[in-house]
Design an enzyme around this catalytic site. Structure first.
Site, short mmCIF file in Angstrom:
data_model
loop_
_atom_site.label_atom_id
_atom_site.label_comp_id
_atom_site.label_asym_id
_atom_site.label_seq_id
_atom_site.Cartn_x
_atom_site.Cartn_y
_atom_site.Cartn_z
N HIS A 172 -31.81 -9.53 -39.12
CA HIS A 172 -30.56 -9.72 -39.87
C HIS A 172 -29.54 -10.44 -38.99
O HIS A 172 -28.86 -11.36 -39.43
CB HIS A 172 -29.93 -8.38 -40.25
CG HIS A 172 -30.70 -7.57 -41.24
ND1 HIS A 172 -30.97 -6.23 -41.04
CD2 HIS A 172 -31.22 -7.87 -42.46
CE1 HIS A 172 -31.63 -5.76 -42.08
NE2 HIS A 172 -31.80 -6.73 -42.96
N LYS A 224 -33.74 1.81 -53.33
CA LYS A 224 -33.92 2.48 -52.04
C LYS A 224 -32.91 3.60 -51.84
O LYS A 224 -31.77 3.48 -52.29
CB LYS A 224 -33.72 1.46 -50.90
CG LYS A 224 -34.66 0.27 -50.90
CD LYS A 224 -34.29 -0.68 -49.75
CE LYS A 224 -35.07 -1.98 -49.80
NZ LYS A 224 -34.51 -3.00 -48.89
N ARG A 257 -38.46 -14.07 -45.04
CA ARG A 257 -39.48 -13.83 -44.02
C ARG A 257 -40.81 -14.44 -44.41
O ARG A 257 -41.36 -15.24 -43.70
CB ARG A 257 -39.65 -12.32 -43.79
CG ARG A 257 -38.53 -11.72 -42.98
CD ARG A 257 -38.58 -10.23 -43.00
NE ARG A 257 -38.53 -9.74 -44.37
CZ ARG A 257 -38.29 -8.50 -44.72
NH1 ARG A 257 -38.14 -7.59 -43.78
NH2 ARG A 257 -38.24 -8.14 -45.97
N SER A 296 -35.91 -3.20 -41.88
CA SER A 296 -35.23 -1.93 -41.63
C SER A 296 -36.20 -0.77 -41.85
O SER A 296 -36.17 0.23 -41.11
CB SER A 296 -34.03 -1.77 -42.57
OG SER A 296 -33.11 -2.80 -42.37
O1 PNS Z 1 -31.45 -5.78 -47.96
P1 PNS Z 1 -31.88 -5.71 -49.40
O2 PNS Z 1 -32.20 -4.28 -49.77
O3 PNS Z 1 -33.00 -6.66 -49.72
O4 PNS Z 1 -30.62 -6.17 -50.26
C1 PNS Z 1 -30.67 -6.23 -51.66
C2 PNS Z 1 -29.24 -6.38 -52.22
C3 PNS Z 1 -28.37 -5.23 -51.76
C4 PNS Z 1 -28.65 -7.71 -51.72
C5 PNS Z 1 -29.36 -6.41 -53.77
O5 PNS Z 1 -29.96 -5.23 -54.20
C6 PNS Z 1 -28.01 -6.61 -54.43
O6 PNS Z 1 -27.52 -7.72 -54.54
N1 PNS Z 1 -27.39 -5.49 -54.90
C7 PNS Z 1 -26.07 -5.54 -55.50
C8 PNS Z 1 -26.13 -5.30 -57.02
C9 PNS Z 1 -26.43 -6.59 -57.75
O7 PNS Z 1 -25.66 -7.56 -57.74
N2 PNS Z 1 -27.60 -6.62 -58.38
C10 PNS Z 1 -28.09 -7.76 -59.07
C11 PNS Z 1 -28.66 -8.74 -58.08
S1 PNS Z 1 -29.72 -9.81 -58.86
#
Ligand code: PNS
Length: 161
Positions: free
Chosen positions: A17, A41, A90, A128
């Site tokens: 990150h 999660k 990745r 993570s």
């Molecule tokens: O590190 P991660 O878990 O891959 O991050 C995912 C994250 C937090 C970026 C994604 O779940 C997110 O954008 N959540 C916010 C809610 C939202 O906007 N959801 C619609 C996205 S398409």
């Protein structure tokens, strides 16, 4: 001023990150790293703990700030007048999910572009979840996360090394 957002669950932030964040900081005037809920999660660290870890890990980057947000990423980007959402890619296994999120975010906010930075080869495997698994089973995580947060992770598993 060109503003970019680096969103993620950052539970906890890894060296992978951090490399993406520092590369984004070199490309944009202001980078906001935002911890968000990933509804798939259950986090190990609370939102305020994740902010604290991220602030310490990014303290050396003057144009990076850290925030938390509970709602939609597309809305947050609009609020902050961001032109880009920066994400690390990745492997192909990341692609389908990331592509789906990028398309959804564009529908919700056409003014923001999702920019994918390819992870360096040394961080290809890192996540993570992997860090948490290694830490919980007594392994050495010093290669995986910034030195200033190693202790915080080990403490979550009752390891006071
Ligand atoms: O590190 P991660 O878990 O891959 O991050 C995912 C994250 C937090 C970026 C994604 O779940 C997110 O954008 N959540 C916010 C809610 C939202 O906007 N959801 C619609 C996205 S398409």
């Amino acid at each position: 001023m060109k503003v970019a957002i680096c969103p993620g669950s950052f539970d906890p932030v890894t060296n992978g990150h951090l490399q993406i964040i520092s590369r984004a900081a070199a490309m944009f005037d202001r980078v906001i790293v935002v911890t968000m809920a990933n509804h798939n999660k259950r986090p190990l660290f609370s939102a305020s703990e994740r902010i604290d870890l991220l602030r310490r890990a990014t303290a050396y980057l003057p144009n990076v700030e850290v925030d938390a947000y509970d709602g939609l990423l597309a809305e947050y980007a609009r609020e902050k007048k961001a032109i880009a959402i920066v994400k690390g890619l990745r492997a192909m296994s990341d692609f389908e999910y990331e592509f789906q999120m990028a398309l959804t975010n564009r529908k919700l906010n056409p003014a923001v572009e999702t920019v994918f930075l390819t992870t360096s080869a040394e961080h290809m495997y890192l996540s993570s979840s992997l860090v948490k698994q290694v830490a919980s089973l007594g392994g050495d995580i010093r290669e995986f996360v910034p030195a200033c947060i190693v202790k915080d992770i080990l403490e979550k598993y009752g390891r006071n090394e």
